[in-house]
Design a protein around this motif. Structure first.
Motif, PDB file in Angstrom:
ATOM      1  N   VAL A  72      45.697  51.822  31.519  1.00  0.00           N
ATOM      2  CA  VAL A  72      45.344  50.956  32.648  1.00  0.00           C
ATOM      3  C   VAL A  72      45.445  49.520  32.173  1.00  0.00           C
ATOM      4  O   VAL A  72      45.124  49.214  31.026  1.00  0.00           O
ATOM      5  CB  VAL A  72      43.913  51.285  33.163  1.00  0.00           C
ATOM      6  CG1 VAL A  72      42.850  51.107  32.103  1.00  0.00           C
ATOM      7  CG2 VAL A  72      43.567  50.467  34.395  1.00  0.00           C
ATOM      8  N   ALA A  74      44.454  45.490  33.449  1.00  0.00           N
ATOM      9  CA  ALA A  74      43.675  44.716  34.418  1.00  0.00           C
ATOM     10  C   ALA A  74      43.684  43.257  34.006  1.00  0.00           C
ATOM     11  O   ALA A  74      44.087  42.907  32.892  1.00  0.00           O
ATOM     12  CB  ALA A  74      42.243  45.243  34.480  1.00  0.00           C
ATOM     13  N   GLU A  82      41.266  42.224  38.727  1.00  0.00           N
ATOM     14  CA  GLU A  82      42.101  43.138  39.514  1.00  0.00           C
ATOM     15  C   GLU A  82      42.757  44.158  38.594  1.00  0.00           C
ATOM     16  O   GLU A  82      43.053  43.852  37.433  1.00  0.00           O
ATOM     17  CB  GLU A  82      43.174  42.379  40.319  1.00  0.00           C
ATOM     18  CG  GLU A  82      44.188  41.684  39.468  1.00  0.00           C
ATOM     19  CD  GLU A  82      45.319  41.053  40.277  1.00  0.00           C
ATOM     20  OE1 GLU A  82      45.805  41.698  41.229  1.00  0.00           O
ATOM     21  OE2 GLU A  82      45.711  39.935  39.937  1.00  0.00           O
ATOM     22  N   ILE A  83      42.947  45.332  39.133  1.00  0.00           N
ATOM     23  CA  ILE A  83      43.726  46.348  38.431  1.00  0.00           C
ATOM     24  C   ILE A  83      45.196  46.020  38.652  1.00  0.00           C
ATOM     25  O   ILE A  83      45.649  45.917  39.801  1.00  0.00           O
ATOM     26  CB  ILE A  83      43.406  47.764  38.987  1.00  0.00           C
ATOM     27  CG1 ILE A  83      41.947  48.132  38.753  1.00  0.00           C
ATOM     28  CG2 ILE A  83      44.346  48.811  38.379  1.00  0.00           C
ATOM     29  CD1 ILE A  83      41.531  48.304  37.300  1.00  0.00           C
ATOM     30  N   THR A  85      47.757  47.870  37.038  1.00  0.00           N
ATOM     31  CA  THR A  85      48.385  49.193  37.166  1.00  0.00           C
ATOM     32  C   THR A  85      47.528  50.227  36.425  1.00  0.00           C
ATOM     33  O   THR A  85      46.779  49.884  35.511  1.00  0.00           O
ATOM     34  CB  THR A  85      49.824  49.190  36.600  1.00  0.00           C
ATOM     35  OG1 THR A  85      50.493  50.393  37.001  1.00  0.00           O
ATOM     36  CG2 THR A  85      49.862  49.089  35.093  1.00  0.00           C
ATOM     37  N   MET A 102      39.392  53.987  34.233  1.00  0.00           N
ATOM     38  CA  MET A 102      38.763  53.030  35.152  1.00  0.00           C
ATOM     39  C   MET A 102      37.349  52.698  34.686  1.00  0.00           C
ATOM     40  O   MET A 102      36.910  51.546  34.768  1.00  0.00           O
ATOM     41  CB  MET A 102      38.725  53.604  36.574  1.00  0.00           C
ATOM     42  CG  MET A 102      40.077  53.685  37.252  1.00  0.00           C
ATOM     43  SD  MET A 102      40.822  52.080  37.582  1.00  0.00           S
ATOM     44  CE  MET A 102      39.666  51.370  38.757  1.00  0.00           C
ATOM     45  N   LEU A 119      41.752  45.910  43.824  1.00  0.00           N
ATOM     46  CA  LEU A 119      43.026  46.591  43.571  1.00  0.00           C
ATOM     47  C   LEU A 119      43.755  46.773  44.892  1.00  0.00           C
ATOM     48  O   LEU A 119      43.158  46.665  45.966  1.00  0.00           O
ATOM     49  CB  LEU A 119      42.794  47.934  42.874  1.00  0.00           C
ATOM     50  CG  LEU A 119      41.897  48.954  43.569  1.00  0.00           C
ATOM     51  CD1 LEU A 119      42.649  49.746  44.624  1.00  0.00           C
ATOM     52  CD2 LEU A 119      41.308  49.891  42.542  1.00  0.00           C
ATOM     53  N   GLU A 120      45.031  47.044  44.771  1.00  0.00           N
ATOM     54  CA  GLU A 120      45.861  47.363  45.944  1.00  0.00           C
ATOM     55  C   GLU A 120      46.416  48.747  45.766  1.00  0.00           C
ATOM     56  O   GLU A 120      46.876  49.090  44.674  1.00  0.00           O
ATOM     57  CB  GLU A 120      47.047  46.398  46.022  1.00  0.00           C
ATOM     58  CG  GLU A 120      46.760  45.136  46.771  1.00  0.00           C
ATOM     59  CD  GLU A 120      47.959  44.212  46.771  1.00  0.00           C
ATOM     60  OE1 GLU A 120      47.761  43.054  47.096  1.00  0.00           O
ATOM     61  OE2 GLU A 120      49.078  44.665  46.429  1.00  0.00           O
ATOM     62  N   VAL A 121      46.406  49.529  46.825  1.00  0.00           N
ATOM     63  CA  VAL A 121      46.907  50.892  46.723  1.00  0.00           C
ATOM     64  C   VAL A 121      47.657  51.247  48.009  1.00  0.00           C
ATOM     65  O   VAL A 121      47.254  50.859  49.105  1.00  0.00           O
ATOM     66  CB  VAL A 121      45.747  51.886  46.426  1.00  0.00           C
ATOM     67  CG1 VAL A 121      44.653  51.832  47.476  1.00  0.00           C
ATOM     68  CG2 VAL A 121      46.260  53.301  46.233  1.00  0.00           C
ATOM     69  N   TYR A 132      39.462  55.988  43.608  1.00  0.00           N
ATOM     70  CA  TYR A 132      38.795  54.694  43.792  1.00  0.00           C
ATOM     71  C   TYR A 132      37.544  54.837  44.670  1.00  0.00           C
ATOM     72  O   TYR A 132      36.531  54.215  44.401  1.00  0.00           O
ATOM     73  CB  TYR A 132      39.771  53.677  44.404  1.00  0.00           C
ATOM     74  CG  TYR A 132      41.023  53.466  43.570  1.00  0.00           C
ATOM     75  CD1 TYR A 132      40.978  53.491  42.176  1.00  0.00           C
ATOM     76  CD2 TYR A 132      42.262  53.240  44.165  1.00  0.00           C
ATOM     77  CE1 TYR A 132      42.121  53.309  41.408  1.00  0.00           C
ATOM     78  CE2 TYR A 132      43.406  53.049  43.411  1.00  0.00           C
ATOM     79  CZ  TYR A 132      43.332  53.098  42.028  1.00  0.00           C
ATOM     80  OH  TYR A 132      44.465  52.916  41.278  1.00  0.00           O
ATOM     81  N   ARG A 161      37.780  46.868  46.960  1.00  0.00           N
ATOM     82  CA  ARG A 161      36.909  46.024  46.128  1.00  0.00           C
ATOM     83  C   ARG A 161      35.732  46.844  45.604  1.00  0.00           C
ATOM     84  O   ARG A 161      35.163  47.663  46.330  1.00  0.00           O
ATOM     85  CB  ARG A 161      36.374  44.879  46.991  1.00  0.00           C
ATOM     86  CG  ARG A 161      35.345  44.018  46.288  1.00  0.00           C
ATOM     87  CD  ARG A 161      34.627  43.087  47.268  1.00  0.00           C
ATOM     88  NE  ARG A 161      33.355  42.690  46.666  1.00  0.00           N
ATOM     89  CZ  ARG A 161      33.070  41.459  46.256  1.00  0.00           C
ATOM     90  NH1 ARG A 161      33.922  40.488  46.449  1.00  0.00           N
ATOM     91  NH2 ARG A 161      31.917  41.202  45.671  1.00  0.00           N
TER      92      ARG A 161
END
Ligand SMILES: CC(C)(COP(=O)(O)OP(=O)(O)OC[C@H]1O[C@@H](n2cnc3c(N)ncnc32)[C@H](O)[C@@H]1OP(=O)(O)O)[C@@H](O)C(=O)NCCC(=O)NCCS
Length: 165
Positions: A72, A74, A82-83, A85, A102, A119-121, A132, A161
């Motif tokens: 991972v 961040a 933010e993550i 990947t 995580m 993060l965005e997924v 998450y 978030r």
């Protein structure tokens, strides 16, 4: 930071802070998990930023290249993280590795006094969204038509978030 845990029945895994030595393994893992793989050079460039950190999972004592099973990355700046990947090798999934990677990020951020992790997924990524949500991330925004190539129907990105306070 080092955490030890069991994977399958007999193999112990360590989760350790990533260094630039891990970029090739990380690129290999990334390629197993995403249609637009990041090269080891791209990962190395990210790792060279003072704001970026990561963790990688290896079998106990497995320092040799090619042995990592998840990682991972961040970024932390001005109290918000933010993550970038996260990827677990397909054959290593559903054994708690994503959860532990995580967890290592979250512990690190709490120790650093960070306020929130974003993060965005992809809305179609049920495995990641489930991970998450289990970690208490909440959806805070949605970007429609975000993922996908020119010829395919595009899916939305969910912005999630986790409050670290
Ligand atoms: C998302 C990913 C990192 C999860 O890693 P993992 O090691 O398999 O996850 P874990 O075993 O720690 O699972 C933890 C929880 O996440 C959820 N989960 C994980 N995989 C799931 C799946 N395929 N379906 C439904 N829920 C899933 C479950 O709630 C699970 O808890 P449980 O096993 O007790 O039910 C992994 O699937 C992956 O690398 N996917 C490809 C890359 C990717 O999509 N990254 C995220 C981009 S935003």
């Amino acid at each position: 930071m080092r955490h030890r845990f069991s994977f399958r029945r007999h193999v112990e895994f360590d989760i350790v802070a990533m260094t630039s030595q891990d970029c090739q393994d990380a690129a290999r893992l990334h390629a197993t998990s995403f249609s637009r793989p990041w090269s080891d050079g791209e990962i190395n460039t990210l790792m060279s930023k003072s704001t970026v950190f990561g963790f990688i999972a290896r079998p106990e004592g497995g320092k040799a290249a090619g042995t990592a099973t998840g990682f991972v990355l961040a970024q932390l700046a001005a109290g918000e993280a933010e993550i970038l990947t996260i990827a677990v090798a397909p054959e290593g999934r559903r054994h708690g590795m994503g959860w532990r990677l995580m967890g290592a990020v979250i512990r690190h951020l709490r120790a650093e006094g960070a306020d929130a992790l974003f993060l965005e997924v992809d809305e179609t990524n049920a495995a990641a969204i489930s991970l998450y949500r289990k970690l208490d991330f909440r959806e805070v925004a949605r970007r429609d038509h975000y993922y996908g190539d020119r010829n395919a129907a595009k899916s939305a990105a969910l912005v999630m978030r986790l409050d670290l306070g």
